[in-house]
Scaffold this motif. Sequence first.
Motif, mmCIF file in Angstrom:
data_model
loop_
_atom_site.group_PDB
_atom_site.id
_atom_site.type_symbol
_atom_site.label_atom_id
_atom_site.label_comp_id
_atom_site.label_asym_id
_atom_site.label_seq_id
_atom_site.Cartn_x
_atom_site.Cartn_y
_atom_site.Cartn_z
ATOM 1 N N PHE A 167 29.011 48.973 20.374
ATOM 2 C CA PHE A 167 29.314 49.105 18.952
ATOM 3 C C PHE A 167 30.820 49.158 18.756
ATOM 4 C CE2 PHE A 167 29.976 51.679 15.082
ATOM 5 C CZ PHE A 167 29.329 50.842 14.176
ATOM 6 N N ARG A 222 16.060 46.609 8.092
ATOM 7 C CA ARG A 222 17.053 45.648 8.576
ATOM 8 C C ARG A 222 17.399 44.681 7.438
ATOM 9 N NH1 ARG A 222 18.545 43.004 13.317
ATOM 10 N NH2 ARG A 222 17.473 44.503 14.637
ATOM 11 N N THR A 257 28.668 60.128 9.454
ATOM 12 C CA THR A 257 28.113 58.778 9.643
ATOM 13 C C THR A 257 27.180 58.745 10.847
ATOM 14 O OG1 THR A 257 29.825 57.934 11.126
ATOM 15 C CG2 THR A 257 30.257 57.763 8.750
ATOM 16 N N SER A 291 27.058 43.358 7.059
ATOM 17 C CA SER A 291 26.901 44.581 7.840
ATOM 18 C C SER A 291 25.842 45.480 7.212
ATOM 19 C CB SER A 291 28.236 45.298 7.942
ATOM 20 O OG SER A 291 28.639 45.676 6.641
ATOM 21 N N LEU A 292 25.375 46.407 8.071
ATOM 22 C CA LEU A 292 24.329 47.319 7.608
ATOM 23 C C LEU A 292 24.930 48.308 6.620
ATOM 24 C CD1 LEU A 292 22.957 47.870 11.160
ATOM 25 C CD2 LEU A 292 21.698 46.836 9.282
ATOM 26 N N SER A 293 24.153 48.741 5.710
ATOM 27 C CA SER A 293 24.618 49.796 4.815
ATOM 28 C C SER A 293 23.418 50.606 4.381
ATOM 29 C CB SER A 293 25.313 49.197 3.595
ATOM 30 O OG SER A 293 24.382 48.395 2.902
ATOM 31 N N VAL A 327 24.978 55.657 13.570
ATOM 32 C CA VAL A 327 24.734 54.260 13.952
ATOM 33 C C VAL A 327 23.292 54.143 14.424
ATOM 34 C CG1 VAL A 327 25.274 52.480 15.676
ATOM 35 C CG2 VAL A 327 27.137 53.741 14.550
ATOM 36 N N ILE A 341 26.486 53.213 9.427
ATOM 37 C CA ILE A 341 27.618 52.269 9.442
ATOM 38 C C ILE A 341 27.360 51.037 10.301
ATOM 39 C CG2 ILE A 341 29.345 54.028 8.888
ATOM 40 C CD1 ILE A 341 30.047 54.024 11.941
ATOM 41 N N GLY A 342 26.132 50.949 10.886
ATOM 42 C CA GLY A 342 25.843 49.749 11.678
ATOM 43 C C GLY A 342 24.737 50.018 12.672
ATOM 44 N N GLU A 343 24.521 49.063 13.533
ATOM 45 C CA GLU A 343 23.501 49.279 14.561
ATOM 46 C C GLU A 343 23.927 48.646 15.868
ATOM 47 O OE1 GLU A 343 19.601 47.693 13.870
ATOM 48 O OE2 GLU A 343 20.324 45.637 13.649
ATOM 49 N N VAL A 344 23.333 49.114 16.940
ATOM 50 C CA VAL A 344 23.668 48.588 18.262
ATOM 51 C C VAL A 344 22.414 48.538 19.127
ATOM 52 C CG1 VAL A 344 24.446 50.862 19.112
ATOM 53 C CG2 VAL A 344 25.254 48.775 20.253
#
Length: 449
Positions: A84, A121, A92, A128-130, A94, A75-78
């Motif tokens: 986040f 990436r 899910t 957003s990332l998916s 991250v 669901i995303g990255e940090v």
Amino acid sequence: MISIEEALQQLLAQVQVLPEEKKHPLQALGQVLAEDVAAGFDIPPLDNTSMDGYALRAEDTAGASEASPRELRVIGEVAAGYIFAGDVEPGTAVRIMTGAPIPEGADAVVPFEETDEPFTRPPEGAGSLSGSVHVLKEAATGANIRRAGEDVRTGDGVLGRGTVLRPQEIGVIASLGRDEVRVIRRPVVAVLSTGDELLEPGQPRKGSRIYDANAYGIAAQVRRFGGEPRLLGIAADTVEALTAKIQDGLAADMLITSAGVSKGDYDIVKDVLAKEGKVAFWTVAMKPGKPLAFGTFERDGRRIPHIGLPGNPVSSMVAFELFGRPAIMKMMGKREWLRPVVRAIATDRITNVDDPRVFLARCAVTRRDGRYYASLTGSQGSGILTSMAKANGLTLIPAEVDAVEEGEEVDVLMLDWSLGDEWGSWSDEGAGDTPLPGTTVIAPADRSF
Ligand code: AMP
Ligand code: MG
């Protein structure tokens, strides 16, 4: 004649710890902390990951294996330094980089190596990332998570007053966000050479004149042990010249002179010192370095200690080592100043037949098969400075011992632990038992002096 211990005790009784100052931590290397340093916040400030990988809920990985991977939606990255904005819901994950805070809802981090790392990436600005990731191994709750405050907790006393600042302490102080620290001031040490025969290095050679070796050797020792040397130059053997230079030197925290303190020469150093301050002339039971002057001068309500070293270059260095070094370290607030002493096997016969004095013979200590060996570095005359340059230790042959035979054991005060690193070459000896390439294993010192 007084013993080394007695002379040192009398001398240190007149030496005071200096006041404190505020400094940037990097300028304070080797200085002594004059405050207790406490933590105003947790380090690390938040729970964070020790690995690059995926932050997830450990229960989502139950039973995961290469044969039976668990698929989670990314669901995303940090990255480190960011937080986040979202929760890790069941199913899910991250993408997370070392040092980044653990997102809400996650309770474990699985490193990339334990996933199929399918994720690439998205191009810049692609939103957003998916995508998804397959986890190949079960993760325990808390896996690869570094807890907030695991290094330091808010309110912890981290470093105490009196701590000597080494690189690691400087790092700790920086980690607390401090750019200033209170430490005991370094002593400014005035260094004066005396004698009509002396020339400054760089001046043209002249007849029977010799270059001033002492000022430079002593100033380097002052610096090595944490003081700030201030070279006063050379005082000619006249009352006026000497008086003026000594007065100049009293602006410092300590004055060190060399030469003019032995018996029966024509030097007027002794007279001038006695007239300007309170000075005792000692013959110390050591070889080299027998004649030593020690006293104090009063100036503007301050008391300035003075050490009058012998003139011969080796005597002056050795006497500085035994008396000047501890004085500087005490002024800097150091409570431990003893040198390590090792027991070594003499590879030469060493005689000590003069009047009863401790013989500090210059030697090179090497280590073979777990044992130390001490070899004399050449002529032991007190003017032979090159044999000092080859030495890393000084024997401590007791006054009452007339000779140490080859093969017998002798105590050696270590000036440096290694010749190799200073000479830019490494010895292969004992290389088999070194933990790291380019290092030498050194057994703990037997005692200190
Ligand atoms: P003195 O104590 O003045 O009799 O000096 C003893 C010996 O040390 C003499 O040979 C001096 O020439 C020598 N000496 C004194 N001061 C220095 C110096 N700064 N550098 C090198 N040799 C020195
Ligand atoms: Mg002289």
